[in-house]
Design a protein around this motif. Sequence first.
Motif, PDB file in Angstrom:
ATOM      1  N   VAL A 100     -13.658  -1.570  17.409  1.00  0.00           N
ATOM      2  CA  VAL A 100     -13.270  -2.437  16.289  1.00  0.00           C
ATOM      3  C   VAL A 100     -13.067  -1.670  14.982  1.00  0.00           C
ATOM      4  N   PHE A 101     -13.393  -0.387  14.984  1.00  0.00           N
ATOM      5  CA  PHE A 101     -13.269   0.472  13.809  1.00  0.00           C
ATOM      6  C   PHE A 101     -11.970   1.262  13.943  1.00  0.00           C
ATOM      7  N   MET A 102     -10.969   0.906  13.114  1.00  0.00           N
ATOM      8  CA  MET A 102      -9.619   1.445  13.299  1.00  0.00           C
ATOM      9  C   MET A 102      -9.044   2.017  12.009  1.00  0.00           C
ATOM     10  N   ALA A 103      -8.069   2.907  12.186  1.00  0.00           N
ATOM     11  CA  ALA A 103      -7.414   3.566  11.055  1.00  0.00           C
ATOM     12  C   ALA A 103      -5.904   3.537  11.248  1.00  0.00           C
ATOM     13  N   LEU A 104      -5.200   3.608  10.129  1.00  0.00           N
ATOM     14  CA  LEU A 104      -3.743   3.661  10.123  1.00  0.00           C
ATOM     15  C   LEU A 104      -3.309   4.704   9.097  1.00  0.00           C
ATOM     16  N   GLU A 105      -2.424   5.597   9.521  1.00  0.00           N
ATOM     17  CA  GLU A 105      -1.834   6.563   8.602  1.00  0.00           C
ATOM     18  C   GLU A 105      -0.584   5.925   7.987  1.00  0.00           C
ATOM     19  N   LEU A 106      -0.607   5.710   6.684  1.00  0.00           N
ATOM     20  CA  LEU A 106       0.558   5.162   5.991  1.00  0.00           C
ATOM     21  C   LEU A 106       1.552   6.272   5.668  1.00  0.00           C
ATOM     22  N   GLN A 107       1.040   7.489   5.605  1.00  0.00           N
ATOM     23  CA  GLN A 107       1.881   8.666   5.409  1.00  0.00           C
ATOM     24  C   GLN A 107       1.694   9.553   6.627  1.00  0.00           C
ATOM     25  N   PRO A 108       2.783  10.149   7.122  1.00  0.00           N
ATOM     26  CA  PRO A 108       2.682  10.969   8.338  1.00  0.00           C
ATOM     27  C   PRO A 108       1.592  12.032   8.235  1.00  0.00           C
ATOM     28  N   ALA A 109       0.795  12.127   9.286  1.00  0.00           N
ATOM     29  CA  ALA A 109      -0.259  13.135   9.421  1.00  0.00           C
ATOM     30  C   ALA A 109      -1.322  13.077   8.318  1.00  0.00           C
ATOM     31  N   ALA A 110      -1.504  11.923   7.703  1.00  0.00           N
ATOM     32  CA  ALA A 110      -2.496  11.784   6.631  1.00  0.00           C
ATOM     33  C   ALA A 110      -3.909  12.105   7.111  1.00  0.00           C
ATOM     34  N   LEU A 111      -4.156  11.904   8.409  1.00  0.00           N
ATOM     35  CA  LEU A 111      -5.496  12.159   8.960  1.00  0.00           C
ATOM     36  C   LEU A 111      -5.545  13.416   9.843  1.00  0.00           C
ATOM     37  N   CYS A 160       0.836  -1.206   0.000  1.00  0.00           N
ATOM     38  CA  CYS A 160       0.000   0.000   0.000  1.00  0.00           C
ATOM     39  C   CYS A 160       0.870   1.255   0.000  1.00  0.00           C
ATOM     40  N   ARG A 161       1.920   1.247   0.816  1.00  0.00           N
ATOM     41  CA  ARG A 161       2.845   2.391   0.862  1.00  0.00           C
ATOM     42  C   ARG A 161       3.551   2.578  -0.483  1.00  0.00           C
ATOM     43  N   GLU A 162       4.017   1.470  -1.063  1.00  0.00           N
ATOM     44  CA  GLU A 162       4.690   1.528  -2.371  1.00  0.00           C
ATOM     45  C   GLU A 162       3.790   2.162  -3.428  1.00  0.00           C
ATOM     46  N   LEU A 163       2.494   1.905  -3.332  1.00  0.00           N
ATOM     47  CA  LEU A 163       1.534   2.445  -4.303  1.00  0.00           C
ATOM     48  C   LEU A 163       1.019   3.830  -3.902  1.00  0.00           C
ATOM     49  N   ASP A 164       1.645   4.436  -2.881  1.00  0.00           N
ATOM     50  CA  ASP A 164       1.343   5.800  -2.420  1.00  0.00           C
ATOM     51  C   ASP A 164      -0.036   5.988  -1.813  1.00  0.00           C
ATOM     52  N   HIS A 165      -0.567   4.962  -1.209  1.00  0.00           N
ATOM     53  CA  HIS A 165      -1.816   5.128  -0.468  1.00  0.00           C
ATOM     54  C   HIS A 165      -1.476   5.703   0.899  1.00  0.00           C
ATOM     55  N   ALA A 166      -2.375   6.518   1.448  1.00  0.00           N
ATOM     56  CA  ALA A 166      -2.069   7.245   2.680  1.00  0.00           C
ATOM     57  C   ALA A 166      -2.803   6.714   3.909  1.00  0.00           C
ATOM     58  N   ILE A 167      -3.978   6.101   3.715  1.00  0.00           N
ATOM     59  CA  ILE A 167      -4.841   5.746   4.849  1.00  0.00           C
ATOM     60  C   ILE A 167      -5.425   4.349   4.639  1.00  0.00           C
ATOM     61  N   VAL A 168      -5.391   3.533   5.700  1.00  0.00           N
ATOM     62  CA  VAL A 168      -6.047   2.222   5.677  1.00  0.00           C
ATOM     63  C   VAL A 168      -7.022   2.162   6.847  1.00  0.00           C
ATOM     64  N   ILE A 169      -8.209   1.656   6.572  1.00  0.00           N
ATOM     65  CA  ILE A 169      -9.257   1.478   7.574  1.00  0.00           C
ATOM     66  C   ILE A 169      -9.506  -0.021   7.724  1.00  0.00           C
ATOM     67  N   VAL A 170      -9.688  -0.472   8.964  1.00  0.00           N
ATOM     68  CA  VAL A 170      -9.995  -1.889   9.198  1.00  0.00           C
ATOM     69  C   VAL A 170     -11.057  -2.009  10.283  1.00  0.00           C
ATOM     70  N   VAL A 171     -11.840  -3.054  10.176  1.00  0.00           N
ATOM     71  CA  VAL A 171     -12.776  -3.433  11.224  1.00  0.00           C
ATOM     72  C   VAL A 171     -12.297  -4.787  11.723  1.00  0.00           C
ATOM     73  N   GLY A 172     -11.902  -4.840  12.994  1.00  0.00           N
ATOM     74  CA  GLY A 172     -11.384  -6.092  13.508  1.00  0.00           C
ATOM     75  C   GLY A 172     -10.988  -6.004  14.969  1.00  0.00           C
ATOM     76  N   ASP A 173     -10.319  -7.041  15.427  1.00  0.00           N
ATOM     77  CA  ASP A 173      -9.896  -7.160  16.824  1.00  0.00           C
ATOM     78  C   ASP A 173      -8.777  -6.150  17.111  1.00  0.00           C
ATOM     79  N   PRO A 174      -9.018  -5.202  18.013  1.00  0.00           N
ATOM     80  CA  PRO A 174      -7.989  -4.201  18.309  1.00  0.00           C
ATOM     81  C   PRO A 174      -6.684  -4.826  18.804  1.00  0.00           C
ATOM     82  N   ARG A 175      -6.771  -5.905  19.573  1.00  0.00           N
ATOM     83  CA  ARG A 175      -5.550  -6.542  20.089  1.00  0.00           C
ATOM     84  C   ARG A 175      -4.675  -7.055  18.951  1.00  0.00           C
TER      85      ARG A 175
END
Length: 171
Positions: A144-155, A104-119
Amino acid sequence: MIDIIPESKKEILAIRQLITEAFEQAKVAELVDTIRKSENFIPELSLVAVEKEEVLGHIIFSQIIIKTPNQTIPALALAPLAVKPSHQHQGIGSRLVQVGLSKCRELDHAIVIVVGDPRYYQRFGFQTAGNFGLQSSLSLPDEVFMALELQPAALKNITGTVLYPAYFQNL
């Protein structure tokens, strides 16, 4: 030796069977089939874990959007992640997530959202999406609704709703 590679047509049936076994229902496998046929499908981000030509795991990232009062921001949904039940708890899912996020980072995506186990997902850097000012178009518990910034400060300074395509409503 397990290889993580983009899916090809020859693995489609094995992926469907694996997801059905892992989730103990066909609905999630049908979701992947629907994503594949949609404009949100990114072939390079549908990955399989393969050992001796046997499909042991699958992960898919597809396009979604975050709607804010002023703009629409592209993001990716990580959904679903599945590992063959007989091979779970061996690190295959973690490798799929790690390789997938790298791609995802290689393809320049900035944000990933997932629904799942936080642990599970917090170890990859995911945080509760509400911490970023995000809410979901799906009815979900906050944890269970989570986000990840693949690029700094994307959110940074983003407040809005993650809009899932209608086909996610069927789960």
